[in-house]
Structures are given as C-alpha cells and as structure tokens.
Motif scaffolding. Structure first.
Motif, PDB file in Angstrom:
ATOM      1  N   PRO A  19     105.360  72.442  18.766  1.00  0.00           N
ATOM      2  CA  PRO A  19     105.370  73.189  17.504  1.00  0.00           C
ATOM      3  C   PRO A  19     104.069  73.956  17.260  1.00  0.00           C
ATOM      4  CG  PRO A  19     106.151  70.946  17.136  1.00  0.00           C
ATOM      5  CD  PRO A  19     105.660  71.017  18.539  1.00  0.00           C
ATOM      6  N   LEU A  20     102.934  73.358  17.589  1.00  0.00           N
ATOM      7  CA  LEU A  20     101.663  74.055  17.374  1.00  0.00           C
ATOM      8  C   LEU A  20     101.512  75.258  18.303  1.00  0.00           C
ATOM      9  CD1 LEU A  20      99.233  71.057  16.755  1.00  0.00           C
ATOM     10  CD2 LEU A  20     100.190  72.661  15.068  1.00  0.00           C
ATOM     11  N   ILE A  21     101.957  75.123  19.534  1.00  0.00           N
ATOM     12  CA  ILE A  21     101.920  76.251  20.475  1.00  0.00           C
ATOM     13  C   ILE A  21     102.847  77.358  19.990  1.00  0.00           C
ATOM     14  CG2 ILE A  21     102.632  76.968  22.807  1.00  0.00           C
ATOM     15  CD1 ILE A  21     101.443  74.263  23.790  1.00  0.00           C
ATOM     16  N   MET A  22     104.030  76.984  19.492  1.00  0.00           N
ATOM     17  CA  MET A  22     104.958  77.994  18.969  1.00  0.00           C
ATOM     18  C   MET A  22     104.364  78.698  17.753  1.00  0.00           C
ATOM     19  SD  MET A  22     108.700  76.277  19.467  1.00  0.00           S
ATOM     20  CE  MET A  22     109.631  77.755  19.090  1.00  0.00           C
ATOM     21  N   LEU A  23     103.700  77.959  16.892  1.00  0.00           N
ATOM     22  CA  LEU A  23     103.060  78.578  15.727  1.00  0.00           C
ATOM     23  C   LEU A  23     101.944  79.521  16.159  1.00  0.00           C
ATOM     24  CD1 LEU A  23     102.921  75.556  13.260  1.00  0.00           C
ATOM     25  CD2 LEU A  23     104.200  77.684  12.947  1.00  0.00           C
ATOM     26  N   PHE A  24     101.095  79.071  17.086  1.00  0.00           N
ATOM     27  CA  PHE A  24      99.980  79.894  17.551  1.00  0.00           C
ATOM     28  C   PHE A  24     100.482  81.176  18.204  1.00  0.00           C
ATOM     29  CE2 PHE A  24      97.151  81.264  20.952  1.00  0.00           C
ATOM     30  CZ  PHE A  24      95.980  81.508  20.233  1.00  0.00           C
ATOM     31  N   PHE A  25     101.365  81.039  19.194  1.00  0.00           N
ATOM     32  CA  PHE A  25     101.854  82.228  19.892  1.00  0.00           C
ATOM     33  C   PHE A  25     102.812  83.039  19.021  1.00  0.00           C
ATOM     34  CE2 PHE A  25     100.270  80.047  23.676  1.00  0.00           C
ATOM     35  CZ  PHE A  25      99.537  81.082  24.221  1.00  0.00           C
ATOM     36  N   GLY A  26     103.516  82.383  18.105  1.00  0.00           N
ATOM     37  CA  GLY A  26     104.364  83.117  17.163  1.00  0.00           C
ATOM     38  C   GLY A  26     103.527  84.056  16.321  1.00  0.00           C
ATOM     39  N   PHE A  27     102.427  83.541  15.789  1.00  0.00           N
ATOM     40  CA  PHE A  27     101.531  84.382  14.986  1.00  0.00           C
ATOM     41  C   PHE A  27     100.934  85.497  15.847  1.00  0.00           C
ATOM     42  CE2 PHE A  27      97.340  85.414  13.215  1.00  0.00           C
ATOM     43  CZ  PHE A  27      97.714  85.804  11.946  1.00  0.00           C
ATOM     44  N   TYR A  28     100.513  85.144  17.062  1.00  0.00           N
ATOM     45  CA  TYR A  28      99.903  86.119  17.974  1.00  0.00           C
ATOM     46  C   TYR A  28     100.904  87.212  18.346  1.00  0.00           C
ATOM     47  CZ  TYR A  28      97.616  87.990  22.132  1.00  0.00           C
ATOM     48  OH  TYR A  28      97.054  88.825  23.067  1.00  0.00           O
ATOM     49  N   PHE A  29     102.106  86.813  18.805  1.00  0.00           N
ATOM     50  CA  PHE A  29     103.095  87.795  19.252  1.00  0.00           C
ATOM     51  C   PHE A  29     103.669  88.601  18.096  1.00  0.00           C
ATOM     52  CE2 PHE A  29     104.217  85.105  23.216  1.00  0.00           C
ATOM     53  CZ  PHE A  29     103.149  85.647  23.895  1.00  0.00           C
ATOM     54  N   LYS A  30     103.768  88.001  16.929  1.00  0.00           N
ATOM     55  CA  LYS A  30     104.281  88.731  15.766  1.00  0.00           C
ATOM     56  C   LYS A  30     103.378  89.912  15.433  1.00  0.00           C
ATOM     57  CE  LYS A  30     104.732  87.904  10.844  1.00  0.00           C
ATOM     58  NZ  LYS A  30     103.552  88.662  10.530  1.00  0.00           N
ATOM     59  N   ASN A  31     102.103  89.717  15.610  1.00  0.00           N
ATOM     60  CA  ASN A  31     101.138  90.753  15.261  1.00  0.00           C
ATOM     61  C   ASN A  31     100.808  91.697  16.407  1.00  0.00           C
ATOM     62  OD1 ASN A  31     100.739  89.949  12.529  1.00  0.00           O
ATOM     63  ND2 ASN A  31      99.689  88.164  13.318  1.00  0.00           N
ATOM     64  N   LYS A  32     100.867  91.218  17.638  1.00  0.00           N
ATOM     65  CA  LYS A  32     100.626  92.113  18.776  1.00  0.00           C
ATOM     66  C   LYS A  32     101.177  91.492  20.049  1.00  0.00           C
ATOM     67  CE  LYS A  32      95.988  90.656  20.130  1.00  0.00           C
ATOM     68  NZ  LYS A  32      94.656  91.114  20.438  1.00  0.00           N
ATOM     69  N   SER A  33     101.587  92.364  20.935  1.00  0.00           N
ATOM     70  CA  SER A  33     102.074  91.912  22.231  1.00  0.00           C
ATOM     71  C   SER A  33     100.940  92.071  23.242  1.00  0.00           C
ATOM     72  CB  SER A  33     103.283  92.750  22.651  1.00  0.00           C
ATOM     73  OG  SER A  33     102.926  94.111  22.715  1.00  0.00           O
ATOM     74  N   HIS A  60     107.423  90.958  19.165  1.00  0.00           N
ATOM     75  CA  HIS A  60     107.446  90.910  17.701  1.00  0.00           C
ATOM     76  C   HIS A  60     108.599  90.029  17.220  1.00  0.00           C
ATOM     77  CE1 HIS A  60     106.814  92.199  13.592  1.00  0.00           C
ATOM     78  NE2 HIS A  60     108.107  92.477  13.516  1.00  0.00           N
ATOM     79  N   TYR A  61     109.771  90.219  17.794  1.00  0.00           N
ATOM     80  CA  TYR A  61     110.946  89.454  17.399  1.00  0.00           C
ATOM     81  C   TYR A  61     110.770  87.971  17.722  1.00  0.00           C
ATOM     82  CZ  TYR A  61     115.796  88.201  16.635  1.00  0.00           C
ATOM     83  OH  TYR A  61     116.945  87.621  16.154  1.00  0.00           O
ATOM     84  N   CYS A  62     110.383  87.689  18.960  1.00  0.00           N
ATOM     85  CA  CYS A  62     110.195  86.311  19.388  1.00  0.00           C
ATOM     86  C   CYS A  62     109.065  85.642  18.600  1.00  0.00           C
ATOM     87  CB  CYS A  62     109.909  86.265  20.886  1.00  0.00           C
ATOM     88  SG  CYS A  62     109.844  84.593  21.549  1.00  0.00           S
ATOM     89  N   GLY A  63     108.020  86.391  18.295  1.00  0.00           N
ATOM     90  CA  GLY A  63     106.910  85.854  17.513  1.00  0.00           C
ATOM     91  C   GLY A  63     107.362  85.393  16.137  1.00  0.00           C
ATOM     92  N   ARG A  64     108.157  86.209  15.467  1.00  0.00           N
ATOM     93  CA  ARG A  64     108.674  85.816  14.146  1.00  0.00           C
ATOM     94  C   ARG A  64     109.566  84.589  14.263  1.00  0.00           C
ATOM     95  NH1 ARG A  64     111.401  91.048  11.848  1.00  0.00           N
ATOM     96  NH2 ARG A  64     112.530  90.473  13.688  1.00  0.00           N
ATOM     97  N   LEU A  65     110.397  84.567  15.301  1.00  0.00           N
ATOM     98  CA  LEU A  65     111.300  83.440  15.516  1.00  0.00           C
ATOM     99  C   LEU A  65     110.510  82.157  15.792  1.00  0.00           C
ATOM    100  CD1 LEU A  65     114.238  82.511  15.814  1.00  0.00           C
ATOM    101  CD2 LEU A  65     114.123  83.220  18.212  1.00  0.00           C
ATOM    102  N   TRP A  66     109.499  82.239  16.642  1.00  0.00           N
ATOM    103  CA  TRP A  66     108.684  81.063  16.953  1.00  0.00           C
ATOM    104  C   TRP A  66     107.909  80.574  15.739  1.00  0.00           C
ATOM    105  CZ3 TRP A  66     106.201  81.649  22.462  1.00  0.00           C
ATOM    106  CH2 TRP A  66     107.193  81.482  23.422  1.00  0.00           C
ATOM    107  N   LEU A  67     107.469  81.475  14.876  1.00  0.00           N
ATOM    108  CA  LEU A  67     106.792  81.040  13.652  1.00  0.00           C
ATOM    109  C   LEU A  67     107.730  80.187  12.805  1.00  0.00           C
ATOM    110  CD1 LEU A  67     104.677  84.039  12.325  1.00  0.00           C
ATOM    111  CD2 LEU A  67     103.872  81.737  12.838  1.00  0.00           C
TER     112      LEU A  67
END
Length: 131
Positions: A19-33, A60-67
C-alpha cells in the motif's frame, strides 16, 4: 521462546509495503510520468509504450488508481493485523501471507482498468480517438 511480538512487527511492516509503494508511486505517476519511454521503470505495457501521449496517459491514470487503491488497502491491511497481536507465530505468518497475496492480486488487477482506459482513449496505433 520465539519472539512473537518481533515477528508481528516484521509482518506488519511487510503488509504495509505494497500500500505504501502504491501511494508513493500513485502520487508520483499522477503528477508526472518518467520522462522517456523505457523498459525499466514505469507502467510498461505494449499499449502504454506506443508513444509519449499513451505513456503519459497511462501513468496519470494508473497513478490516480494506485492512490485510491493504496488508501483503501492501507487500513484494510493494518486492521486484520491488529486482531492477531500476540498470536502464535504461525497465525501471524499465515495471516500476513494472505494479506500480502491479496495486495499483489489487487496490484495486478489494476492493470485491467488502465488498459481499458488506454483502449477507450487511443486506437491500436496509439492515436487519440475522436470523441
């Protein structure tokens, strides 16, 4: 005597990883690839790597989903662990393993809505569909 509490703390840390990795990369990917399309880092599927537009959309899509999934999985991973404090090491290990297995399944399932969104937004050549 086996260190039950130490093992419980170890398993708690392991069930927090996904969950923490998904939150970290979700935030990262949501804002930039990742800047360049590459085969080492990022959301890498045949469709996402077609061009820069599909690459950025997928991240962007996957980042929002992972968040969202990370925020849901975090408490759903911790709460069961709270019920097994001071239980036998085998109980803690099995429960932690089950939680981690479910987390990996959720992580892998997140590929399907991302790919569906890519196919809805882009044609097979990576060109945006006209709405």
């Amino acid at each position: 005597m086996r260190d039950v509490m130490g093992f419980w703390i170890f398993m708690l840390c392991t069930v927090l990883l996904v969950p923490l990795i998904m939150l970290f990369f979700g935030f990262y990917f949501k804002n930039k690839s990742p800047k360049e399309i590459n085969s080492l880092f990022g959301y890498r599927t045949t469709m996402s790597m077609k061009n820069k537009d599909t690459w950025e959309f997928a991240h962007h899509y996957c980042g929002r989903l992972w968040l969202v999934l990370g925020m849901i999985m975090l408490p759903l991973s911790v709460i069961p662990m709270l019920f097994i404090i001071n239980q036998d090491i085998d109980v803690v290990g099995i429960a932690g393993g089950i939680i981690e297995g479910i987390q990996v399944v959720v992580l892998l399932i997140s590929i399907f809505p991302t790919e569906k969104a890519l196919k809805k937004t882009f044609d097979e050549n990576g060109n945006r569909r006209i709405s």
